[in-house]
Design a protein around this motif. Structure first.
Motif, PDB file in Angstrom:
ATOM      1  N   MET A 314      47.315 -13.912  49.023  1.00 41.43           N
ATOM      2  CA  MET A 314      48.541 -13.244  49.102  1.00 41.43           C
ATOM      3  C   MET A 314      49.188 -13.727  47.963  1.00 41.43           C
ATOM      4  SD  MET A 314      51.433 -13.188  52.127  1.00 41.43           S
ATOM      5  CE  MET A 314      50.948 -11.959  53.074  1.00 41.43           C
ATOM      6  N   TYR A 315      49.768 -12.575  47.353  1.00 45.64           N
ATOM      7  CA  TYR A 315      51.008 -12.710  46.137  1.00 45.64           C
ATOM      8  C   TYR A 315      52.031 -13.573  46.712  1.00 45.64           C
ATOM      9  CZ  TYR A 315      47.678 -10.264  43.184  1.00 45.64           C
ATOM     10  OH  TYR A 315      46.848  -9.804  42.091  1.00 45.64           O
ATOM     11  N   VAL A 316      52.768 -14.106  45.819  1.00 45.06           N
ATOM     12  CA  VAL A 316      54.192 -14.723  46.084  1.00 45.06           C
ATOM     13  C   VAL A 316      55.060 -13.641  46.670  1.00 45.06           C
ATOM     14  CG1 VAL A 316      55.166 -14.542  43.778  1.00 45.06           C
ATOM     15  CG2 VAL A 316      55.765 -16.452  45.248  1.00 45.06           C
ATOM     16  N   ILE A 373      56.661 -14.373  56.772  1.00 43.82           N
ATOM     17  CA  ILE A 373      55.667 -13.395  56.008  1.00 43.82           C
ATOM     18  C   ILE A 373      56.196 -12.119  56.128  1.00 43.82           C
ATOM     19  CG2 ILE A 373      53.556 -12.667  55.185  1.00 43.82           C
ATOM     20  CD1 ILE A 373      53.798 -15.716  54.500  1.00 43.82           C
ATOM     21  N   LEU A 376      59.212 -11.864  53.915  1.00 43.13           N
ATOM     22  CA  LEU A 376      58.803 -12.000  52.584  1.00 43.13           C
ATOM     23  C   LEU A 376      58.431 -10.507  52.061  1.00 43.13           C
ATOM     24  CD1 LEU A 376      58.214 -13.747  50.039  1.00 43.13           C
ATOM     25  CD2 LEU A 376      55.886 -13.838  51.079  1.00 43.13           C
TER      26      LEU A 376
ATOM     27  N   ALA B 623      51.470 -20.477  51.497  1.00 42.06           N
ATOM     28  CA  ALA B 623      51.895 -19.566  52.393  1.00 42.06           C
ATOM     29  C   ALA B 623      52.768 -18.663  52.244  1.00 42.06           C
ATOM     30  CB  ALA B 623      52.283 -20.398  53.745  1.00 42.06           C
ATOM     31  N   PRO B 624      52.641 -17.861  50.891  1.00 39.26           N
ATOM     32  CA  PRO B 624      51.506 -17.921  50.053  1.00 39.26           C
ATOM     33  C   PRO B 624      51.903 -18.762  48.851  1.00 39.26           C
ATOM     34  CG  PRO B 624      52.756 -15.897  49.832  1.00 39.26           C
ATOM     35  CD  PRO B 624      53.470 -16.677  50.838  1.00 39.26           C
ATOM     36  N   SER B 625      52.882 -19.478  48.820  1.00 38.09           N
ATOM     37  CA  SER B 625      53.271 -20.246  47.665  1.00 38.09           C
ATOM     38  C   SER B 625      53.320 -21.575  48.091  1.00 38.09           C
ATOM     39  CB  SER B 625      54.350 -19.651  46.861  1.00 38.09           C
ATOM     40  OG  SER B 625      55.613 -19.501  47.782  1.00 38.09           O
TER      41      SER B 625
END
Lengths: 670, 670
Positions: A314-316, A373, A376, B623-625
């Motif tokens: 997963m990207y940031v 997430i 996000l 998660a992811p960073s």
């Protein structure tokens, strides 16, 4: 109770000045009709009159898949979104279009219930259901069924749901474990989601059973005649094993692209096309909720694949899918930011899939690591996909632009899955804010607050009308004022405490501050005496790195749930997509409230003061390496940029400019 | 004079204890017969008896290309190498095998001169020359022709060269610009190289002209009927445009894979399969040497593609080709070290191609920036491909191992291009050390020393026998003692000063120290009075970085031309392929002369003292960073490794172990 956001959004009134309502209103006022215009001008709208269109004569742009093969789903998603908006923002033109589409769809249905554009006009032969893997009949059926559920909910008639239930009857007859049935499952999951929602509506056990069959049969290596269904089917069609669409991975299909390489309970990593497993897991999570007792293996699979995805793929920004070649997941920790770094896709629909999946998981497992997430992905990977005026979109959401792929938007796409998906998601965004986990006491109520936004949730406790109101400037401010209005003394509220915050408090202080799986639960006693309380979450600039195995030397900047980027509009000196830009992780960053004059967008911008510089790239020629001392000296000596401006990633590509943007920035070694 | 190393190696006597002679002798003593054994056991040796072999009945492992399609070239390369070794290391078994192969090849020739295994036995139809793009007839012809030239050179008869010239006659008749000719050129360049060498031998203008036609026609977008030859040819065959071998890039062939997307003079970047352009440019450089007046555009193309490759597509080891999918070049600066970072191929044959190409360039342009890369590629990307005992090889030379691709060697490969290519390269390695650029004065002599190794070059000046002797422990020591023995007063010597050295000197000091394009030229007057002189090049540990756009945070360690790596054999604590290892660029590194007990290999090992550590990866979940502060603190606090051992990259995978190795190591942020 399912608590599907497709229904619960009607219980949530977003405040007119809230961030979310502004986004929703833009979709309603602008996107809805703009998309209807493209549905009409591209032929999608009229297609179900079953007249021949010139596009059908063209060779498929992506052999063997003609672009019209998904038109059913585009119509389904638009119609679904339109019906949601009709509840709150009635518009006669939209009403008329929905009703006309309903008539067209109904008239296009075959006598036996079959309803699919391609096999009705383009290839009106008995070939239906012979390419379940690629030709998306079942995917289309799923979106039309979700549209029909939304239609019935608004119109209170079965003009669309009736025909769709007849189609589902045909599908039930056609697919299943019986000897005379096809042991198949959708190449692109979606019908599974729709069937479970239909089951909630009809309580017809067959609807649940078909979804369950699709989910559990998927990836069966010996599905038919001892072989995988898709392989058996391909041979039956007489496919050349060496012929394949350009987007398939290098080896001949392994069914990995379809998230069907093995049964889900055996699957160890998310695989293939990135939208498909998200839709699949959405349905699986719903199945777990419905049938908790018999789904422990599936529930474990969700957690296993989720952790794999979030930690390694997963990207940031919450975006997923590193591989443009097949719109899918790459190997673990392979997360290039853009085309000239080797990839990055982060398709809008995949990020919407994350939201859908998390929403279903939260129904049975209140776990803030999922919700973090969801938030996000929504504020970054999803919101970035629509322009602030709601008339332009992105399908691919790279973290960095390049000459080959500048940061820019389009009014429409040949494969137009994303725009109506954004539309229907924003339409019901209020439904994502709260859920009401089942309570052991009938007369009690437990409300979980997942997302913060000025809004009012109406609910009942023991038939007493009650409400919970939030007032906040989220995502720009972390202060959220709550007002609970109820006559009940048995209401508990769980508030999500984002994992990223370093400091938070509740006023008046609750009896304890224990956070369980990302939520603090305010007990009924506290709420009875403190119906007005304030949550304060500290929003501050955060510097984020990737996992070391991503093997990059970049950092990203975040504040609250918002990920920031640099754009050439604010930093007009850039000429290389910020590839030479270096950012000091210890830089002084200040916040600034902005109302953008051209778009009206209000947001918090970030300014980096003397904390960035430009690496003198032209002086550094690799042949094929550079002495570390040369490189580190060049980096350290680089001329300081007085002021670097950053804007939210979702806001990129809205104000003109040259399409240069970057999220993860090279870390400055000073 | 061409000065092909295939001939000049006979003028260079490598000292028995020199590094190079030890490697050459291993190839002669071990590889030559080991490879003959595999030629026999796999069917390659007997194939030209044209008996049916079981493998021909199997479906091609890589559709549509049966593995036997390259067997002609394997035989050609082995036979070529064998003939070189016969000059210096006569062996009766090898002699007999070469003679038997010669007879078989000669007997297999068709009446019209045609000579190719596949179209003689597997598909003995009129299909010859219908898949020039993929079926490698001309590539095979090139390797057989180079074998035949080596054969004639040793045996002084035309038993093989005669048939090959007859085959070339048929090719000349078949290919060319005439109306009744095929406007085609080799799918895999090689015949161009062989034809120019043949031309040097025969002075037959037609041999030069055919090579020139192949080179200049290549990539012509309107080669036949207004179309690219390969597209025209594919349509003529009736190929399904959607069927393609698994290794083709994602879109249907654009002829980019073949380095034939556009004519070479228009090509801006090296493209596609990485061996093909190296072989092509080898021939092009030779053509430039021969026909300097009419090749300025081609000469510019060489420089343009070379600079593109060296600056943006070459690994620190000199390896090329990031993309395993198609054995080729990736986008600029995409240089993952191994499979779990997203790629790395660095095929042995491609690195040998670099050596060949540079050797040809140096004939007309004495430029040390080319030679530095020749040396880098040889000592690392090429030498690493053979085990120290000469019985095992690598085809792919990744810079880091992974669970999917541990660092390990094989005795043979189904596609066995690399082992005999190493063989024939080591056979003539002495020919790479020196060249004798054309002098303006007939009676004068100019000798350029490209590589350092204890050896004696025999040459003549005005018919007087002369010699130049080097004594050195290169690549472990930078001291090279020279002894010039000649009666001439008109000998000049150019010595390469590697760009990587920080300090060098010549004793006695020459009149000036000016280095022109990487070489210092000692004038005749100096040499007349100083026939014995010493070059001292400082060899010290160097820390190398990649170009910033490679976007990685790793450093590599080098000493002289040798690139180092870490291996689990010396560092048995490793369990993750050194992915968590961090190396301080300012670490104390000491040198240690080693004679490895199991292999007898003598080399300089490097020891890093308290300058490395292991990042506690398991504590870092993205998660992811990951907050930068968390990551940087974990990195800084990591437990120090007392001693980290490094060995030359070429020496990896020789002593057992678990196949864990890494070249570029994460930079430790302390």
């Amino acid at each position: 109770m399912a608590g599907y956001p497709q229904e619960t959004f009607l219980n949530v009134k977003l405040a007119p000045d809230s961030f979310l309502e502004k986004k929703r209103r833009t979709a309603s006022v602008a996107s809805l009709k703009q998309q209807l215009g493209f549905m009409k001008s591209t032929g999608r709208y009229e297609a179900f009159k079953l007249k021949w269109l010139p596009v059908y004569d063209e060779p498929p742009a992506i052999w063997p898949i003609g672009s019209w093969l998904f038109w059913d789903s585009d119509i389904g998603k638009w119609l679904e979104g339109a019906c949601y908006f009709l509840h709150t923002d009635y518009d006669a033109e939209i009403d008329a279009a929905v009703q006309e589409l309903t008539d067209m769809l109904s008239n296009a249905q075959h006598d036996d219930g079959y309803l699919n554009l391609h096999y009705s006009i383009v290839e009106p032969t008995s070939n239906r259901f012979t390419n379940i893997r690629d030709f998306c009949e079942l995917y289309n059926a799923g979106h039309l069924l979700e549209g029909a559920l939304a239609h019935e909910h608004y119109y209170k008639n079965d003009k669309l749901l009736g025909p769709m239930i007849r189609y589902v009857d045909l599908i039930i007859k056609t697919f299943g474990p019986g000897e005379d049935q096809l042991h198949a499952y959708p190449g692109h999951p979606e019908l599974e989601i729709a069937l479970l929602r239909l089951h909630e509506r009809t309580h017809d056990k067959r609807h649940f059973e078909l979804a369950k069959y699709f989910i559990t049969e998927r990836g069966n290596p010996k599905g038919v005649d001892g072989r995988h269904y898709y392989d058996w089917e391909a041979d039956k069609r007489g496919d050349d094993p060496n012929a394949r669409p350009y987007f398939y991975p290098e080896r001949t299909p392994s069914n990995w692209y379809y998230s069907a390489s093995v049964p889900l309970v055996d699957m160890q990593t998310v695989e293939g096309h990135s939208v498909r497993p998200m839709y699949l897991l959405t349905a699986v999570a719903d199945m777990v909720r419905i049938d908790k007792a018999n789904t422990s293996d599936l529930r474990k699979a969700i957690v296993r694949l989720w952790e794999d995805m979030v930690s390694t793929k997963m990207y940031v920004t919450g975006g997923i899918g590193a591989m443009p070649q097949y719109e899918g997941f790459g190997i673990p920790y392979f997360l290039p930011q853009g085309t000239d770094e080797g990839g990055c896709y982060a398709e809008t629909c995949a990020a919407i899939g994350i939201m859908m999946m998390v929403e279903r998981v939260l129904q049975y497992d209140l776990d803030g690591s999922f919700t973090d997430i969801l938030e996000l992905a929504f504020y970054n990977a999803v919101l970035t996909a629509s322009s602030t005026d709601g008339r332009k979109y992105t399908y691919v959401n790279q973290l960095a632009s390049s000459d080959a792929n500048p940061a820019e938007r389009s009014e429409w796409f040949r494969c137009a899955c994303c725009p109506p998906n954004i539309l229907r998601t924003l339409a019901i965004i209020g439904g994502y804010l709260y859920s009401q986990p089942a309570s052991t006491e009938v007369s009690a109520k437990h409300i979980a607050v997942h997302l913060y936004s000025s809004s009012t949730l109406d609910f009942t406790v023991s038939d007493h009308p009650s409400s919970l109101t939030q007032s906040t400037d989220w995502p720009w401010s972390g202060n959220v004022e709550f007002k609970l209005e109820t006559s009940s003394k048995a209401v508990r509220i769980s508030l999500r405490i984002p994992q990223w915050t370093s400091e938070w408090s509740i006023e008046p202080p609750p009896p304890y501050k224990e956070v369980t799986k990302g939520y603090i639960t305010l007990p009924a006693e506290y709420l009875a005496s403190n119906p007005n309380f304030t949550l304060k979450i500290k929003l501050e600039t955060r510097i984020l790195a990737s996992h070391p195995f991503v093997n990059t030397d970049t950092i990203a900047v975040a504040r609250g749930p918002i990920i920031y980027c640099v754009e050439d509009f604010d930093n007009p000196w850039v000429d290389d997509h910020f590839k030479s830009l270096q950012l000091d992780p210890d830089a002084v960053v200040t916040e600034r409230a902005v109302k953008d004059p051209s778009t009206g967008e209000e947001y918090v911008a970030l300014d980096v003061h003397r904390g960035a510089s430009l690496l003198p790239i032209k002086s550094l020629k690799a042949a094929p390496s550079i002495p570390w001392k040369t490189l580190s000296k060049a980096a350290a000596d680089a001329e300081v940029i007085e002021l670097l401006h950053m804007v939210p990633y979702y806001f990129r590509s809205n104000r003109g400019g040259r399409g240069m943007a970057r999220t993860g920035i090279r870390r400055w070694i000073r």
